[in-house]
Scaffold this motif. Structure first.
Motif, mmCIF file in Angstrom:
data_model
loop_
_atom_site.group_PDB
_atom_site.id
_atom_site.type_symbol
_atom_site.label_atom_id
_atom_site.label_comp_id
_atom_site.label_asym_id
_atom_site.label_seq_id
_atom_site.Cartn_x
_atom_site.Cartn_y
_atom_site.Cartn_z
ATOM 1 N N VAL A 131 0.709 -1.259 -0.276
ATOM 2 C CA VAL A 131 -0.052 -0.119 0.391
ATOM 3 C C VAL A 131 0.457 1.179 -0.151
ATOM 4 O O VAL A 131 0.501 2.133 -0.137
ATOM 5 C CB VAL A 131 -1.132 -0.086 0.799
ATOM 6 C CG1 VAL A 131 -2.694 -1.150 1.175
ATOM 7 C CG2 VAL A 131 -0.037 0.077 2.374
ATOM 8 N N GLY A 132 2.543 1.073 0.313
ATOM 9 C CA GLY A 132 3.292 2.563 -0.320
ATOM 10 C C GLY A 132 3.797 2.484 -0.762
ATOM 11 O O GLY A 132 4.517 3.512 -0.991
ATOM 12 N N LEU A 133 3.413 1.786 -1.915
ATOM 13 C CA LEU A 133 4.368 1.795 -3.236
ATOM 14 C C LEU A 133 3.354 1.726 -4.949
ATOM 15 O O LEU A 133 2.429 1.743 -4.192
ATOM 16 C CB LEU A 133 4.832 0.010 -3.650
ATOM 17 C CG LEU A 133 5.197 -0.580 -2.390
ATOM 18 C CD1 LEU A 133 5.549 -1.480 -3.070
ATOM 19 C CD2 LEU A 133 6.843 0.694 -2.054
ATOM 20 N N CYS A 134 3.829 2.880 -4.586
ATOM 21 C CA CYS A 134 3.015 3.238 -6.766
ATOM 22 C C CYS A 134 3.754 2.302 -7.777
ATOM 23 O O CYS A 134 5.020 3.369 -8.047
ATOM 24 C CB CYS A 134 3.097 4.522 -6.764
ATOM 25 S SG CYS A 134 2.301 5.495 -5.476
ATOM 26 N N PRO A 135 3.193 1.260 -8.346
ATOM 27 C CA PRO A 135 4.088 0.962 -9.729
ATOM 28 C C PRO A 135 3.789 1.526 -10.313
ATOM 29 O O PRO A 135 2.652 2.418 -11.005
ATOM 30 C CB PRO A 135 2.877 -0.480 -9.818
ATOM 31 C CG PRO A 135 2.264 -0.345 -8.247
ATOM 32 C CD PRO A 135 2.105 0.959 -7.519
ATOM 33 N N LEU A 136 4.908 1.798 -11.050
ATOM 34 C CA LEU A 136 5.129 3.096 -12.873
ATOM 35 C C LEU A 136 4.902 2.304 -13.801
ATOM 36 O O LEU A 136 4.958 0.890 -13.889
ATOM 37 C CB LEU A 136 6.484 3.590 -12.764
ATOM 38 C CG LEU A 136 7.366 4.435 -11.949
ATOM 39 C CD1 LEU A 136 8.305 4.619 -12.287
ATOM 40 C CD2 LEU A 136 6.831 5.657 -11.578
#
Length: 139
Positions: free
Chosen positions: A127-132
């Protein structure tokens, strides 16, 4: 101000987005300070910081797929490039990393990952990651 066409060629996208090159050092936080109208430069910086805070909260967060509400087509995979969301840092300062390991729970759904960054490996909840986005995701 010069009217030379060369002046416009030396402007980078950062000049249009944040008023200076993208690799410039961040300005001190001014969002909550009271600015005297005479201090126009500080007011402009305050507006830029407000824009980036909203961009961080509203746009970058949308890159993070919410599988609770959407189909699970965009699972995070080993090798995916991600931004590590950091609450107290502007988006341009978020670390970039690559997923090296996923940790599934008892239900088989991964909720934690190891991320390789330039400063070493860190473990973060998904939840603390933003996939590019990748070129494969758009096809």
């Amino acid at each position: 101000m010069s009217s030379s066409p060369d002046d416009f060629h030396s402007l980078s996208p950062g000049h249009f987005l944040i008023g200076r090159p993208l690799n410039a050092l961040p300005a001190p936080a001014l969002e909550d300070s009271k600015i005297n109208p005479i201090q126009r430069h500080l007011r402009l910086e305050q507006i830029r910081q407000h824009f980036w805070r909203r961009w961080q909260l509203e746009y970058i967060s949308e890159l993070q797929q919410r599988t609770k509400w959407k189909t699970d087509k965009t699972k995070l995979n080993i090798g995916d490039l991600v931004l590590l969301k950091e609450k107290d840092a502007p988006p341009l300062c978020w670390r970039l990393g690559r997923v090296s390991r996923l940790f599934p729970g008892s239900d088989g759904v991964a909720r934690v990952a190891d991320i390789n960054t330039a400063r070493g490996c860190v473990r973060r909840p998904l939840v603390g990651l933003c996939p590019l986005p990748t070129s494969e995701a758009s096809s």
